[in-house]
Design an enzyme around this catalytic site. Sequence first.
Site, PDB file in Angstrom:
ATOM      1  N   HIS A 272      20.364  61.654   7.389  1.00  0.00           N
ATOM      2  CA  HIS A 272      20.649  60.298   7.670  1.00  0.00           C
ATOM      3  C   HIS A 272      20.890  60.380   9.258  1.00  0.00           C
ATOM      4  CE1 HIS A 272      20.863  56.036   7.207  1.00  0.00           C
ATOM      5  NE2 HIS A 272      22.422  56.159   7.659  1.00  0.00           N
TER       6      HIS A 272
ATOM      7  N   ASP B 142      16.835  62.200   4.182  1.00  0.00           N
ATOM      8  CA  ASP B 142      17.620  61.068   4.409  1.00  0.00           C
ATOM      9  C   ASP B 142      18.026  59.989   3.187  1.00  0.00           C
ATOM     10  OD1 ASP B 142      18.705  58.871   5.800  1.00  0.00           O
ATOM     11  OD2 ASP B 142      17.141  58.199   6.744  1.00  0.00           O
TER      12      ASP B 142
ATOM     13  N   SER C 114      20.527  53.028  11.039  1.00  0.00           N
ATOM     14  CA  SER C 114      21.033  52.717   9.652  1.00  0.00           C
ATOM     15  C   SER C 114      21.430  51.077   9.696  1.00  0.00           C
ATOM     16  CB  SER C 114      22.479  53.465   9.311  1.00  0.00           C
ATOM     17  OG  SER C 114      23.023  53.282   8.131  1.00  0.00           O
TER      18      SER C 114
END
Length: 338
Positions: free
Chosen positions: A317, A290, A151
């Site tokens: 995610h 995601d 991320s």
Amino acid sequence: MNRRSFLAATASLATAAIPTSAPALPSAVQPDEILTSQPDGLNPPGIRTAGIKMLPVVGGKYKVWTKKLGSGPIKVLLLHGGPGFGHEYLEALESFLPQAGIEMYYYDQLGCNNSDQPDDPGLWTLARYTEEVEEVRRGLGLEHFVLYGHSWGGILAMEYALNYQQHLRGLVISNMTAGTQSYLKRTAALKLMLPPDKLARLNALEAKEDYDSPEYEKIMMDDLYPKMICRVQPWPDSVNRAFRHANDKIYSQMQGKSEFLVTGNLKDWERWDRLREIKVKALTIGAQHDEMDPDDMKKMAALMPNASNAFCPNGSHLCMWDDQEVYFKHLLRFLHSV
């Protein structure tokens, strides 16, 4: 008395109580399992510390927390997401990497979780965090290592690779696209998953910029995050702890008040046109559900000269949790390949 005052007041007593040399080790314990006996500001010298080491950053003004797990020739430094979260939600990795002979290092970025948390907005910039990663690398003595970024950590990993590629053995970009605009395009589409009534309420709250209202948070936590952040129900304790300990000040300054609107200092971040400069062996990981478009991860791999892509069909995610078998099959295969 607060923690820092207590530590200062007892420092001399603690020093007096510490033996001048480390205790004898059982014969089964190898020397490389012992951290350096040099003081690091957290641990007394001369003892084993469970892999934990505090490292100076910002020219020695502050310290960040790191922890080593496992031992092996492949060394992986983990960059967590956020901005403002800590390493905790990455704890799934310790169920897989050390057992595969991979040496892994947790690291809480400055302002996060176990690291120092100065109240200085001038510190929360991409450029400074990139330099912090280099300070941590030097502090851990890593060379020819694998950098893993998830991320926001993926943004940081790309920036580090563009500035310090000579130190890298490999690069993993997990669940992160190469630009803010592609991220916003994806999240705008995912917002439409909401039922019409909740979508209308979310839009109304955003129009008033009422991002801190309990109603806004409830829609995100009850209706969107379980679909696009982590699809395991209930969430693993590691994920819950990461959310509880998040530093919202850092998130707000760098990202903004919402997943759907980037108003912080990352709003103009784009690196699509520079991916070709990352020549180290790389892996991108995407997931079907995601908040980052998995097609972006494929495109990123195609733009880097020595990269491949992995896809988690059941993941979101945090696909290291909700599509573990596929995620770690690809990740471990890549790590052993470098």
